[in-house]
Design a protein around this motif. Structure first.
Motif, PDB file in Angstrom:
ATOM      1  N   UNK A   6      -5.227  12.835  20.921  1.00 27.38           N
ATOM      2  CA  UNK A   6      -6.177  13.004  22.291  1.00 27.38           C
ATOM      3  C   UNK A   6      -7.084  14.258  21.721  1.00 27.38           C
ATOM      4  N   UNK A   7      -8.255  14.194  22.304  1.00 24.14           N
ATOM      5  CA  UNK A   7      -9.573  14.898  21.833  1.00 24.14           C
ATOM      6  C   UNK A   7      -9.098  16.510  22.294  1.00 24.14           C
ATOM      7  N   UNK A   8      -8.143  16.615  23.450  1.00 22.41           N
ATOM      8  CA  UNK A   8      -7.727  18.043  23.803  1.00 22.41           C
ATOM      9  C   UNK A   8      -6.307  17.734  24.186  1.00 22.41           C
ATOM     10  N   UNK A  41      -5.712  15.352  26.977  1.00 18.01           N
ATOM     11  CA  UNK A  41      -7.058  14.399  27.527  1.00 18.01           C
ATOM     12  C   UNK A  41      -7.370  13.641  26.537  1.00 18.01           C
ATOM     13  N   UNK A  42      -7.544  12.209  26.700  1.00 19.85           N
ATOM     14  CA  UNK A  42      -8.022  11.422  25.620  1.00 19.85           C
ATOM     15  C   UNK A  42      -9.390  11.190  25.510  1.00 19.85           C
ATOM     16  N   UNK A  43     -10.078  10.994  24.505  1.00 19.43           N
ATOM     17  CA  UNK A  43     -11.621  10.831  24.201  1.00 19.43           C
ATOM     18  C   UNK A  43     -11.968  10.172  25.342  1.00 19.43           C
ATOM     19  N   UNK A  44     -13.136  10.630  25.978  1.00 23.72           N
ATOM     20  CA  UNK A  44     -13.980   9.875  26.843  1.00 23.72           C
ATOM     21  C   UNK A  44     -13.459  10.017  28.419  1.00 23.72           C
ATOM     22  N   UNK A  45     -12.484  10.723  28.365  1.00 26.35           N
ATOM     23  CA  UNK A  45     -11.795  10.840  29.783  1.00 26.35           C
ATOM     24  C   UNK A  45     -12.653  11.815  30.538  1.00 26.35           C
ATOM     25  N   UNK A  46     -12.476  11.688  31.963  1.00 28.05           N
ATOM     26  CA  UNK A  46     -13.393  12.657  32.850  1.00 28.05           C
ATOM     27  C   UNK A  46     -12.142  13.163  33.835  1.00 28.05           C
ATOM     28  N   UNK A  47     -11.741  14.315  33.104  1.00 26.92           N
ATOM     29  CA  UNK A  47     -10.494  14.866  34.151  1.00 26.92           C
ATOM     30  C   UNK A  47     -11.177  16.055  35.139  1.00 26.92           C
ATOM     31  N   UNK A  77      -7.610  20.640  19.424  1.00 22.59           N
ATOM     32  CA  UNK A  77      -8.619  19.748  19.702  1.00 22.59           C
ATOM     33  C   UNK A  77      -8.674  18.467  18.537  1.00 22.59           C
ATOM     34  N   UNK A  78      -8.425  17.432  18.968  1.00 26.59           N
ATOM     35  CA  UNK A  78      -8.165  16.470  17.869  1.00 26.59           C
ATOM     36  C   UNK A  78      -7.045  16.808  16.722  1.00 26.59           C
ATOM     37  N   UNK A  79      -6.017  17.583  17.193  1.00 30.78           N
ATOM     38  CA  UNK A  79      -4.998  17.929  16.469  1.00 30.78           C
ATOM     39  C   UNK A  79      -5.282  19.097  15.652  1.00 30.78           C
ATOM     40  N   UNK A  96     -18.687  23.776  18.049  1.00 28.10           N
ATOM     41  CA  UNK A  96     -19.725  22.702  17.714  1.00 28.10           C
ATOM     42  C   UNK A  96     -19.123  21.331  18.640  1.00 28.10           C
ATOM     43  N   UNK A  97     -17.828  21.447  19.045  1.00 29.85           N
ATOM     44  CA  UNK A  97     -17.222  20.491  19.669  1.00 29.85           C
ATOM     45  C   UNK A  97     -17.403  20.318  21.057  1.00 29.85           C
TER      46      UNK A  97
END
Length: 263
Positions: A6-8, A41-47, A77-79, A96-97
Motif C-alpha cells: 500500500x502507498x500508505x 491506502x492502495x496506490x491511486x485510491x481516493x480516500x 509509506x510504500x513499506x 518528496x512523496x
C-alpha cells in the motif's frame, strides 16, 4: 519500493494530548484524539475521511502526512517507516512523496512572498533538479492561473485563486500522495465545485493518491472512491463511497442525515 505494498499504511495509530491542569497539584487530563486506527491506502485510491466536529479526522490526516508524531503506532509509506520527529534531511524522501493542502489558504501562504517564490518553495527545500521557474509556470498553468501570477502577491487574488496557489505548491514537485485537510470548506459553492474538478483532474493527470478530510459528504461523494467514517478517534465504518447512500453505522447515518440537500 514494492508495487504491491500500500502507498500508505497505519497500524495501531494513537494520538493523545495532555490538557491544561485543573488544579496546582494534579496533572492535566489526557484527551485521545486518535485511538488505535488501522488503515491501508492502495496506490491511486481516493480516500475521503469524514466525521463530526472533534472526531479526530484532522488529527488522523496530520499523523498520516507525518506532520505530527503518534503517541503509539506506526505509519509507513510504500513499506518505509515515516518518522515525524526525523530531521528535515532524513524526512526529505517522504516530503518528496507527499503534498498537503490546508483549509485556509490565507494562513498557509506567506503574504510577503510573491506567488512564484511561494510555489517554488518545495522545489528548493526538496532539492528538485530542473528549471524551477519553468516548473512553476507549468503548474500555475495547470491550475488555471495566469502567467503573470508569479510576480504578484497572494493578497491580490480571490479566495478560490489563493487555494489554487496552495494546490500548485502542493503538487509542483510531483508527489505520489496528496493530502487535503478541509481544502474546500472556506470556499463558496461555485468556487468549491471548480476546486473539486481541479483535484479530480490533477489526480487523473498526475496519478495521485488522494487522502481528503472533509465534513462535507457531498465533496467526498463527488471526489472520492472510498470513505472512512471517524468517531471518537476510531474508524467506525469504511468501504466504497457508495456506502454513504445506505450507511450501516449510526454515526454515518447521522452524518448523512445532517448533510444539506437541495430539492
Amino acid at each position: 519500493m514494492t508495487d504491491d505494498l500500500p502507498v500508505l499504511a497505519a497500524t495501531g495509530l494513537r494520538r493523545s494530548y495532555r490538557l491544561p491542569r485543573r488544579g496546582p497539584f494534579e496533572p492535566g487530563p489526557v484527551r485521545t484524539a486518535v485511538d488505535g486506527v488501522d488503515l491501508s491506502v492502495p496506490a491511486g485510491a481516493r480516500l475521503g475521511i469524514v466525521g463530526e466536529s472533534g472526531s479526530g479526522k484532522s488529527t488522523l490526516v496530520r499523523l498520516l502526512a507525518g506532520l505530527e508524531a503518534p503517541t503509539a503506532g506506526t505509519v509507513e509509506a510504500s513499506g518505509r517507516p515515516v518518522d515525524a520527529r526525523a530531521s528535515a534531511r532524513a524526512s526529505r524522501w517522504f516530503r518528496r512523496e507527499t503534498g498537503v493542502v490546508f483549509q485556509d489558504p490565507v494562513a498557509s501562504l506567506d503574504p510577503r512572498m510573491r506567488v512564484g517564490a511561494v510555489v517554488a518553495e518545495p522545489l528548493r527545500a526538496l532539492r528538485v533538479e530542473g528549471d524551477h521557474r519553468a516548473l512553476v509556470r507549468e503548474v500555475l498553468d495547470r491550475v488555471d492561473l495566469p502567467a503573470d501570477a508569479v510576480d504578484r502577491y497572494p493578497h491580490e487574488f480571490s479566495g478560490g485563486q489563493r487555494q489554487r496557489i496552495a494546490i500548485a505548491r502542493a503538487v509542483v514537485h510531483r508527489p505520489r500522495i496528496l493530502f487535503g485537510d478541509e481544502p474546500m470548506s472556506a470556499l463558496d459553492v461555485v468556487v468549491r465545485a471548480r476546486v473539486i474538478d481541479l483535484f479530480r483532474s490533477l489526480a487523473d493527470d498526475l496519478g495521485l493518491t488522494l487522502v481528503l478530510v472533509s465534513h462535507d459528504i457531498g465533496v467526498v461523494q463527488r471526489l472520492c472512491d472510498t470513505v472512512a467514517v471517524v468517531s471518537a478517534g476510531r474508524i467506525v465504518e469504511r468501504g466504497p463511497v457508495g456506502l454513504l447512500d445506505d450507511p450501516a453505522h449510526e454515526v454515518t447515518r447521522a452524518l448523512v442525515a445532517a448533510a444539506p440537500t437541495l430539492p
